[in-house]
Write a protein that holds these residues in place. Structure first.
Motif, PDB file in Angstrom:
ATOM      1  N   GLY A 230     -58.254  22.325 -49.272  1.00  0.00           N
ATOM      2  CA  GLY A 230     -58.349  20.551 -49.576  1.00  0.00           C
ATOM      3  C   GLY A 230     -57.213  19.914 -50.337  1.00  0.00           C
ATOM      4  O   GLY A 230     -56.960  18.960 -50.522  1.00  0.00           O
ATOM      5  N   GLU A 231     -56.041  20.581 -50.066  1.00  0.00           N
ATOM      6  CA  GLU A 231     -55.001  20.326 -50.824  1.00  0.00           C
ATOM      7  C   GLU A 231     -54.335  18.908 -50.203  1.00  0.00           C
ATOM      8  O   GLU A 231     -54.030  19.199 -48.698  1.00  0.00           O
ATOM      9  CB  GLU A 231     -53.678  20.800 -50.506  1.00  0.00           C
ATOM     10  CG  GLU A 231     -54.139  22.441 -51.220  1.00  0.00           C
ATOM     11  CD  GLU A 231     -55.035  23.485 -50.251  1.00  0.00           C
ATOM     12  OE1 GLU A 231     -54.238  25.126 -51.312  1.00  0.00           O
ATOM     13  OE2 GLU A 231     -55.221  23.121 -49.661  1.00  0.00           O
ATOM     14  N   VAL A 232     -54.355  18.242 -50.953  1.00  0.00           N
ATOM     15  CA  VAL A 232     -53.476  16.592 -50.649  1.00  0.00           C
ATOM     16  C   VAL A 232     -51.717  16.507 -50.047  1.00  0.00           C
ATOM     17  O   VAL A 232     -51.425  16.011 -50.973  1.00  0.00           O
ATOM     18  CB  VAL A 232     -53.937  15.041 -51.297  1.00  0.00           C
ATOM     19  CG1 VAL A 232     -53.698  14.229 -50.543  1.00  0.00           C
ATOM     20  CG2 VAL A 232     -54.938  15.181 -51.266  1.00  0.00           C
ATOM     21  N   ASP A 233     -51.622  17.785 -49.494  1.00  0.00           N
ATOM     22  CA  ASP A 233     -50.176  17.851 -49.229  1.00  0.00           C
ATOM     23  C   ASP A 233     -49.721  18.030 -47.542  1.00  0.00           C
ATOM     24  O   ASP A 233     -50.408  18.883 -47.121  1.00  0.00           O
ATOM     25  CB  ASP A 233     -49.894  19.189 -49.650  1.00  0.00           C
ATOM     26  CG  ASP A 233     -48.358  19.819 -49.896  1.00  0.00           C
ATOM     27  OD1 ASP A 233     -47.820  19.704 -48.374  1.00  0.00           O
ATOM     28  OD2 ASP A 233     -47.339  19.739 -50.664  1.00  0.00           O
ATOM     29  N   SER A 234     -48.700  17.664 -47.225  1.00  0.00           N
ATOM     30  CA  SER A 234     -48.735  16.543 -46.082  1.00  0.00           C
ATOM     31  C   SER A 234     -48.635  18.091 -45.132  1.00  0.00           C
ATOM     32  O   SER A 234     -48.896  18.718 -44.429  1.00  0.00           O
ATOM     33  CB  SER A 234     -47.742  15.698 -45.235  1.00  0.00           C
ATOM     34  OG  SER A 234     -47.617  14.711 -45.891  1.00  0.00           O
ATOM     35  N   ILE A 235     -47.461  19.030 -45.830  1.00  0.00           N
ATOM     36  CA  ILE A 235     -46.759  19.616 -44.824  1.00  0.00           C
ATOM     37  C   ILE A 235     -47.832  21.170 -45.008  1.00  0.00           C
ATOM     38  O   ILE A 235     -48.207  21.778 -44.021  1.00  0.00           O
ATOM     39  CB  ILE A 235     -45.965  21.064 -45.931  1.00  0.00           C
ATOM     40  CG1 ILE A 235     -44.757  19.676 -45.600  1.00  0.00           C
ATOM     41  CG2 ILE A 235     -45.212  22.156 -45.568  1.00  0.00           C
ATOM     42  CD1 ILE A 235     -43.530  20.002 -47.305  1.00  0.00           C
ATOM     43  N   ILE A 236     -48.691  21.574 -45.867  1.00  0.00           N
ATOM     44  CA  ILE A 236     -49.968  22.403 -46.288  1.00  0.00           C
ATOM     45  C   ILE A 236     -51.311  21.573 -44.981  1.00  0.00           C
ATOM     46  O   ILE A 236     -51.614  22.655 -43.990  1.00  0.00           O
ATOM     47  CB  ILE A 236     -50.605  22.387 -47.575  1.00  0.00           C
ATOM     48  CG1 ILE A 236     -49.614  23.151 -48.437  1.00  0.00           C
ATOM     49  CG2 ILE A 236     -51.784  23.661 -47.736  1.00  0.00           C
ATOM     50  CD1 ILE A 236     -50.492  23.351 -49.935  1.00  0.00           C
ATOM     51  N   CYS A 237     -51.822  20.603 -44.755  1.00  0.00           N
ATOM     52  CA  CYS A 237     -52.585  20.379 -43.842  1.00  0.00           C
ATOM     53  C   CYS A 237     -51.787  20.245 -42.186  1.00  0.00           C
ATOM     54  O   CYS A 237     -52.918  21.057 -41.562  1.00  0.00           O
ATOM     55  CB  CYS A 237     -53.160  18.926 -43.805  1.00  0.00           C
ATOM     56  SG  CYS A 237     -52.076  17.533 -43.935  1.00  0.00           S
TER      57      CYS A 237
ATOM     58  N   LYS B 177     -59.303  15.367 -35.557  1.00  0.00           N
ATOM     59  CA  LYS B 177     -57.437  15.374 -36.419  1.00  0.00           C
ATOM     60  C   LYS B 177     -57.683  14.121 -37.433  1.00  0.00           C
ATOM     61  O   LYS B 177     -56.701  13.537 -38.223  1.00  0.00           O
ATOM     62  CB  LYS B 177     -56.945  15.735 -35.720  1.00  0.00           C
ATOM     63  CG  LYS B 177     -56.614  17.397 -35.601  1.00  0.00           C
ATOM     64  CD  LYS B 177     -55.207  17.758 -35.006  1.00  0.00           C
ATOM     65  CE  LYS B 177     -55.464  17.484 -33.367  1.00  0.00           C
ATOM     66  NZ  LYS B 177     -53.483  17.597 -32.900  1.00  0.00           N
ATOM     67  N   VAL B 178     -57.824  12.720 -36.779  1.00  0.00           N
ATOM     68  CA  VAL B 178     -57.433  11.254 -37.046  1.00  0.00           C
ATOM     69  C   VAL B 178     -58.010  11.319 -38.644  1.00  0.00           C
ATOM     70  O   VAL B 178     -57.507  10.708 -39.059  1.00  0.00           O
ATOM     71  CB  VAL B 178     -58.184  10.744 -36.306  1.00  0.00           C
ATOM     72  CG1 VAL B 178     -58.234   9.405 -36.967  1.00  0.00           C
ATOM     73  CG2 VAL B 178     -57.261  10.360 -35.109  1.00  0.00           C
TER      74      VAL B 178
ATOM     75  N   LYS C 201     -56.409  11.412 -41.992  1.00  0.00           N
ATOM     76  CA  LYS C 201     -56.303  10.370 -42.898  1.00  0.00           C
ATOM     77  C   LYS C 201     -56.663  10.756 -44.327  1.00  0.00           C
ATOM     78  O   LYS C 201     -56.283   9.004 -45.183  1.00  0.00           O
ATOM     79  CB  LYS C 201     -56.922   8.947 -42.231  1.00  0.00           C
ATOM     80  CG  LYS C 201     -57.520   7.778 -43.102  1.00  0.00           C
ATOM     81  CD  LYS C 201     -58.246   6.951 -41.817  1.00  0.00           C
ATOM     82  CE  LYS C 201     -58.883   5.441 -42.713  1.00  0.00           C
ATOM     83  NZ  LYS C 201     -59.738   4.644 -41.667  1.00  0.00           N
ATOM     84  N   HIS C 202     -57.048  11.348 -44.149  1.00  0.00           N
ATOM     85  CA  HIS C 202     -57.754  11.662 -45.727  1.00  0.00           C
ATOM     86  C   HIS C 202     -56.995  12.136 -46.824  1.00  0.00           C
ATOM     87  O   HIS C 202     -56.235  12.399 -48.187  1.00  0.00           O
ATOM     88  CB  HIS C 202     -58.920  12.545 -45.580  1.00  0.00           C
ATOM     89  CG  HIS C 202     -59.679  12.693 -46.830  1.00  0.00           C
ATOM     90  ND1 HIS C 202     -60.428  11.290 -47.658  1.00  0.00           N
ATOM     91  CD2 HIS C 202     -59.423  13.868 -47.979  1.00  0.00           C
ATOM     92  CE1 HIS C 202     -60.552  12.560 -49.576  1.00  0.00           C
ATOM     93  NE2 HIS C 202     -60.081  13.942 -48.987  1.00  0.00           N
ATOM     94  N   HIS C 203     -56.536  14.108 -46.109  1.00  0.00           N
ATOM     95  CA  HIS C 203     -55.633  14.272 -46.342  1.00  0.00           C
ATOM     96  C   HIS C 203     -53.831  14.219 -46.382  1.00  0.00           C
ATOM     97  O   HIS C 203     -53.191  15.180 -46.483  1.00  0.00           O
ATOM     98  CB  HIS C 203     -55.400  16.268 -45.963  1.00  0.00           C
ATOM     99  CG  HIS C 203     -57.011  16.167 -46.229  1.00  0.00           C
ATOM    100  ND1 HIS C 203     -58.520  15.641 -45.219  1.00  0.00           N
ATOM    101  CD2 HIS C 203     -57.791  16.497 -47.550  1.00  0.00           C
ATOM    102  CE1 HIS C 203     -59.160  16.558 -45.737  1.00  0.00           C
ATOM    103  NE2 HIS C 203     -59.200  17.258 -46.692  1.00  0.00           N
ATOM    104  N   ASN C 204     -53.369  14.047 -45.529  1.00  0.00           N
ATOM    105  CA  ASN C 204     -51.808  13.321 -45.470  1.00  0.00           C
ATOM    106  C   ASN C 204     -52.023  11.415 -45.087  1.00  0.00           C
ATOM    107  O   ASN C 204     -51.636  10.964 -44.068  1.00  0.00           O
ATOM    108  CB  ASN C 204     -51.501  14.091 -43.941  1.00  0.00           C
ATOM    109  CG  ASN C 204     -50.598  13.604 -44.009  1.00  0.00           C
ATOM    110  OD1 ASN C 204     -49.694  14.003 -44.751  1.00  0.00           O
ATOM    111  ND2 ASN C 204     -49.972  13.579 -42.552  1.00  0.00           N
ATOM    112  N   PRO C 205     -51.831  10.899 -46.241  1.00  0.00           N
ATOM    113  CA  PRO C 205     -52.440   9.667 -46.391  1.00  0.00           C
ATOM    114  C   PRO C 205     -50.816   8.897 -45.869  1.00  0.00           C
ATOM    115  O   PRO C 205     -49.880   9.821 -46.222  1.00  0.00           O
ATOM    116  CB  PRO C 205     -52.464   9.233 -47.815  1.00  0.00           C
ATOM    117  CG  PRO C 205     -52.335  10.451 -48.287  1.00  0.00           C
ATOM    118  CD  PRO C 205     -52.650  11.006 -47.824  1.00  0.00           C
TER     119      PRO C 205
END
Length: 382
Positions: free
Chosen positions: A87-94, A152-153, A157-161
């Motif tokens: 659940g990391e809010v990190d674009s690269i990780i997710c 995925k949408v 939307k939640h993890h990659n704002p």
């Protein structure tokens, strides 16, 4: 021939011994035969099971090659050790988790209808809390029939704002090598590149942004137009890094000149400003740095346009990028859309100021009026 004598004790004893021996031998044979049969049965079953397994594997292989095999069990899916997302809010990780989990779907020939069920089974911590809440919002049945694209949408939307995506694009445009090794800065470049599909659409643009990111120790010995793929220019940069290290080992170059640390660069720039402020060497028109004598970049062709008289950072042909649309061709301050809005935007109308009026009273009138304090002449401004 002599007749048998039943009264002969010796003969009777011999007969009994034979019977006893025959009985014991029979028992021994029966016991051995039973164990032998069990052993044969066990061996035959083992051989049959092995042959059946080989046959099943052969059938699956034939189906796999012919494209007929479909689906996989959850046990088969888990055997490939799919990645876990916390659940990391990190674009690269997710984004990397999505890419890795989809790779497992492909390798296991997982049914499309099982993607969401199998994939969400790898969510942990805050990611699982989010999915549990999402199922309550949509309903159990809607969550069961949800497609992977729909998942995925909501997931992105939640993890990659959007705000994080914009920041990554800005970081990609402004990315510069400041002391990092080629492998490290290349890794950062590639991580951010995956979020800039609408900005970097061709291999030529990838090469340009990579070249523009490198420090002077690299790009002054490279010409981006020579390379056809991003891999080629990356390998050239690696070769240049090896050569720079060899020069340090031979004493031809100082170690701090190769990938200098950001602290040293900032200190050097600040020192240059202080020297100029104290009346030192004026800034060069070619490289904009303060130095004495002729500029070493004067006769060097610019890597961007090939002309002399300026460096790549000051090249008039350098591509500008609009931060509004992330498209090359103009700066954000020159964006037609934003300029048009500024021109048509009306300034807020100011409320008309009230005109001041004065009233002059005589001493007698002032005594009659209750609101007047005192004095022969009073002014009332409304």
């Amino acid at each position: 021939m002599s007749e048998r004598n039943d009264d002969d004790p010796v003969q009777t004893s011999t007969e009994q011994m034979k019977e006893i021996i025959a009985e014991e031998v029979g028992k021994a044979i029966e016991s051995s035969l039973s164990g032998f049969i069990d052993k044969i049965q066990s061996t035959v079953l083992s051989v049959v099971e092995e042959q059946v397994k080989r046959l099943e594997d052969s059938v699956n292989l034939i189906k796999e090659r012919s494209g007929e095999r479909k689906g996989c069990s959850y046990k088969e899916f888990m055997a490939f050790k799919p990645p876990i997302y916390n659940g990391e809010v990190d674009s690269i990780i997710c984004q990397r988790w999505l890419s890795d989990i989809e790779g497992v779907f492909e390798r296991t020939h997982c049914e499309v209808g099982d993607f969401v069920a199998y994939g969400t089974g790898q969510l942990r911590g805050q990611a699982k809390d989010w999915w549990d809440n999402k199922k309550k919002e949509t309903g159990a049945e809607a969550a069961r029939v949800m497609t992977w694209d729909e998942f995925k949408v909501s997931f992105l939307k939640h993890h990659n704002p959007k705000a994080i995506m914009i920041r990554i694009k800005e970081e990609f445009i402004q990315l510069r090598q400041k002391g990092e090794s080629i492998d490290k800065i290349t890794g950062i470049f590639m991580d951010k590149l995956r979020f800039c599909d609408e900005l970097v659409t061709t291999e030529e643009q990838k090469i340009y942004y990579y070249y523009n990111m490198l420090s002077a120790e690299y790009w002054e010995f490279m010409t981006p137009s020579k390379y056809e793929t991003l891999t080629e220019i990356i390998n050239t940069a690696r070769e240049r890094e090896i050569e720079l290290k060899k020069q340090v080992a031979r004493g031809e170059r100082r170690a701090q000149d190769v990938n200098p640390s950001p602290t040293k660069k900032a200190r050097t720039a600040e020192l240059g400003k202080k020297v100029e402020a104290k009346g030192g060497s004026p800034s060069c028109k070619v490289c904009e740095k303060g130095h004495k004598g002729e500029c070493r970049f004067k006769d060097k062709p610019c890597p961007v346009c090939g002309k002399t008289g300026h460096t790549a950072s000051l090249c008039p042909g350098k591509v500008s990028v609009c931060y509004k649309h992330y498209q090359p061709g103009h700066k954000k301050s020159e964006c037609p859309e934003l300029v048009g809005k500024r021109d048509t935007k009306e300034s807020p109308t100011e409320a008309p100021k009230a005109k001041a009026r004065s009233f002059q009273l005589t001493a007698a009138e002032a005594k009659i009026e209750p609101d007047v304090v005192s004095g022969s002449t009073m002014k009332n401004t409304r």
